[in-house]
Design a protein around this motif. Structure first.
Motif, short mmCIF file in Angstrom:
data_model
loop_
_atom_site.label_atom_id
_atom_site.label_comp_id
_atom_site.label_asym_id
_atom_site.label_seq_id
_atom_site.Cartn_x
_atom_site.Cartn_y
_atom_site.Cartn_z
N LEU A 338 0.84 -1.19 0.00
CA LEU A 338 0.00 0.00 0.00
C LEU A 338 0.87 1.24 0.00
CD1 LEU A 338 -2.52 -1.13 2.75
CD2 LEU A 338 -3.02 -0.94 0.32
N ALA A 339 0.32 2.34 -0.52
CA ALA A 339 1.05 3.60 -0.48
C ALA A 339 0.98 4.23 0.90
CB ALA A 339 0.47 4.57 -1.52
N GLY A 340 -0.09 3.94 1.64
CA GLY A 340 -0.22 4.55 2.95
C GLY A 340 -1.36 3.95 3.76
N ILE A 341 -1.31 4.19 5.07
CA ILE A 341 -2.33 3.71 6.00
C ILE A 341 -2.72 4.87 6.90
CG2 ILE A 341 -2.91 1.94 7.70
CD1 ILE A 341 -0.10 0.68 6.90
N ALA A 342 -4.01 5.13 7.03
CA ALA A 342 -4.49 6.16 7.95
C ALA A 342 -5.56 5.52 8.83
CB ALA A 342 -5.06 7.35 7.19
N PRO A 358 8.18 -2.06 6.42
CA PRO A 358 8.22 -0.61 6.33
C PRO A 358 9.26 -0.17 5.31
CG PRO A 358 9.40 -1.36 8.27
CD PRO A 358 8.77 -2.58 7.66
N VAL A 359 8.92 0.87 4.56
CA VAL A 359 9.84 1.39 3.56
C VAL A 359 9.92 2.89 3.73
CG1 VAL A 359 10.39 1.54 1.11
CG2 VAL A 359 9.15 -0.44 1.98
N GLU A 360 11.09 3.40 4.00
CA GLU A 360 11.27 4.83 4.22
C GLU A 360 10.83 5.61 2.99
OE1 GLU A 360 14.86 7.95 5.35
OE2 GLU A 360 15.26 5.82 5.10
N ASP A 361 10.11 6.69 3.22
CA ASP A 361 9.65 7.59 2.16
C ASP A 361 8.62 6.95 1.24
OD1 ASP A 361 12.81 9.29 1.66
OD2 ASP A 361 11.19 9.67 3.07
N VAL A 362 8.14 5.76 1.57
CA VAL A 362 7.17 5.12 0.69
C VAL A 362 5.88 4.85 1.45
CG1 VAL A 362 6.68 3.10 -0.71
CG2 VAL A 362 8.95 4.13 -0.78
N ILE A 363 5.94 4.03 2.51
CA ILE A 363 4.75 3.72 3.27
C ILE A 363 4.46 4.87 4.24
CG2 ILE A 363 3.68 2.14 4.90
CD1 ILE A 363 4.00 0.96 2.18
N GLN A 364 3.39 5.58 4.00
CA GLN A 364 2.98 6.65 4.90
C GLN A 364 2.04 6.06 5.95
OE1 GLN A 364 3.80 10.00 4.68
NE2 GLN A 364 5.17 9.61 2.95
N PHE A 391 8.58 1.89 10.89
CA PHE A 391 7.69 2.84 10.22
C PHE A 391 8.04 4.26 10.67
CE2 PHE A 391 5.34 -1.10 10.06
CZ PHE A 391 4.74 -1.08 8.82
N PHE A 392 7.41 5.22 10.02
CA PHE A 392 7.57 6.62 10.38
C PHE A 392 6.18 7.20 10.60
CE2 PHE A 392 11.25 5.34 8.05
CZ PHE A 392 12.31 5.89 8.75
N PRO A 393 5.52 6.79 11.69
CA PRO A 393 4.12 7.19 11.90
C PRO A 393 3.99 8.66 12.25
CG PRO A 393 4.95 6.05 13.83
CD PRO A 393 6.03 5.95 12.79
N ASP A 394 2.91 9.26 11.79
CA ASP A 394 2.57 10.64 12.14
C ASP A 394 1.37 10.57 13.08
OD1 ASP A 394 2.00 13.30 12.32
OD2 ASP A 394 1.28 13.52 10.26
N LEU A 395 1.63 10.73 14.38
CA LEU A 395 0.56 10.70 15.38
C LEU A 395 0.02 12.11 15.54
CD1 LEU A 395 -1.10 9.32 17.62
CD2 LEU A 395 0.79 9.82 19.19
N HIS A 396 -1.27 12.27 15.27
CA HIS A 396 -1.87 13.60 15.32
C HIS A 396 -3.04 13.58 16.30
CE1 HIS A 396 -2.37 17.62 13.47
NE2 HIS A 396 -3.60 17.47 13.91
#
Length: 427
Positions: A338-342, A358-364, A391-396
């Motif tokens: 997948l390109a990303g997961i939200a 996980p892939v840096e700069d790919v899996i959002q 992963f590089f998760p963005d917790l908001h």
């Protein structure tokens, strides 16, 4: 190595080059790294270079070696010139979509005058046949490349950009009078013309519609942007609703944003979302996952769009509440990356992140939770676990408990889709 894949990296059609890069990435075979490096350095299309870069990094990460790709030199790719040409082609498509055939002919003809090699591109050949109304691509291109025949086409269809409001109003009056005289026959012709437009490859409706999946009867809402996509298709967002909601609710929140950003939205309705269990062997989960796979295949085949967009790592999946729980597990069992997961107020119930590489700069990865929600602690633990997994998760944190979708949430999800597909990256 597959020599056919290597040959396809030099195909004149950028879509086929991207398809070859995707298949190479899925092999995780390090022997392709040199070819991907060459494509990244020499391909004339910025999107293809970006996909090659990501594919190379993906293989290196999967095989235990960090990416060391060196950016191409400034002189290797005249990016500004390429971007200007692509912008002109896109403008020609938009002009045609807006009914200004003469302007589209004028722009595409001028582009081909300066860049004759573009006539080998499949999307250009298809566009030439559409705007000239000539079935043979070779004949259509000959008309566009010849100054006299191009001028005749422009005169035939009229240059709307130089028409006055009075002339336009006069045309409307004449058309209205003709329709009154012709009556039913004119309506039949008009409907036939609309049907022809809707069948043009890549020509979206610009509005949502409700469909029924043939394999299971599951209903889903679909939005496809109007106009023409790029040569690489549109980005795709799969939106999974919470219990007590439906695909119609998801579409209501995302349609306007998707129209503005040219994103395909797929929003299925799952009657058994309340019973979703995070277990791949559970019948409820299996049925929902199978439906999502079938919907993606159906949309891809019926609408002539590429569900993988310009990114080799597939669509973006977003889920809220129970839908977020499903989305997180689906991301771990999806047959293709997948390109990303939200996930919002649901996925954090999982003890561990999705079991995907996980892939840096790919899996959002975007994790949304209300700052006053009882799930906040679980969401923070989930984000930490995702970080440890690579992963590089963005917790908001959203205001309040975030029990319902806010405009801020939809904007954050759309922004993540844009990032996932590199749409805001200046290649």
């Amino acid at each position: 190595m597959d020599t056919q894949l290597l040959d396809q990296l030099h195909d004149p059609n950028p879509e086929r080059r991207v398809a070859a890069i995707k298949r190479i990435a899925q092999t995780k075979d390090r022997r392709y790294l040199a070819a991907l490096e060459t494509t990244y350095r020499t391909d004339p299309v910025a999107e293809v270079r970006e996909v090659a870069r990501k594919a190379r990094r993906y293989i290196q990460r999967e095989t235990g070696q960090e990416a060391t790709t060196t950016p191409p030199t400034a002189t290797a790719f005249p990016d500004k010139a390429i971007d200007a040409v692509e912008a002109a082609i896109h403008r020609a498509r938009d002009d045609y979509a807006n009914g200004d055939r003469a302007a589209a002919i004028k722009i595409l003809g001028a582009v081909l005058d300066e860049h004759t090699h573009l006539q080998r591109r499949d999307d250009i050949r298809r566009l030439a046949t559409i705007i000239t109304d000539v079935s043979s691509p070779d004949d259509a291109l000959r008309l566009l490349l010849n100054f006299d025949s191009r001028a005749a086409l422009i005169q035939r269809y009229g240059d709307k950009r130089t028409s006055s409001n009075t002339q336009q109003n006069l045309r409307l009056i004449v058309i209205a009078a003709a329709l009154m005289v012709i009556g039913v026959a004119a309506l039949i012709i008009l409907l036939a013309a609309q049907s022809t437009l809707s069948n043009i490859a890549g020509f979206g409706s610009g509005r949502s519609e409700v469909r029924t999946l043939s394999t299971s009867g599951t209903a889903y809402h679909l939005f496809v942007p109007s106009g023409f996509p790029t040569a690489f298709g549109w980005p795709v967002l799969i939106a999974i609703h919470d219990k007590g909601q439906s695909g119609a609710d998801m579409m209501m929140y995302f349609e306007e944003h998707a129209r503005r950003e040219h994103i395909v939205v797929i929003a299925p309705t799952f009657a058994n979302i309340d019973n979703v269990v995070i277990n791949e062997s559970h019948p409820a989960y299996q049925a929902m996952a199978r439906d999502v796979n079938d919907i993606l295949n159906e949309v891809d085949s019926d609408t002539n769009i590429n569900v993988n967009g310009i990114n080799i790592f597939g669509p973006v999946i977003y889920g809220r509440g129970a839908g977020g729980t499903f989305a997180a597990q689906y991301a771990g069992s999806y047959n293709f990356p997948l390109a990303g997961i939200a996930i919002s107020n649901g996925g954090p119930r999982l003890a561990t992140p999705p079991f995907i590489s996980p892939v840096e700069d790919v899996i959002q990865m975007l994790i949304l939770v209300g700052e006053d929600s009882s799930l906040r602690g679980a969401a923070e633990q989930y984000a930490n676990a995702a970080s440890r997994a690579g992963f590089f998760p963005d917790l908001h944190l959203l205001p309040g408990t975030a029990e319902s979708i806010s405009d801020e949430e939809t904007q954050l999800v759309i922004a993540m889709v844009v990032r996932a597909y590199g749409l805001d990256v200046d290649s």
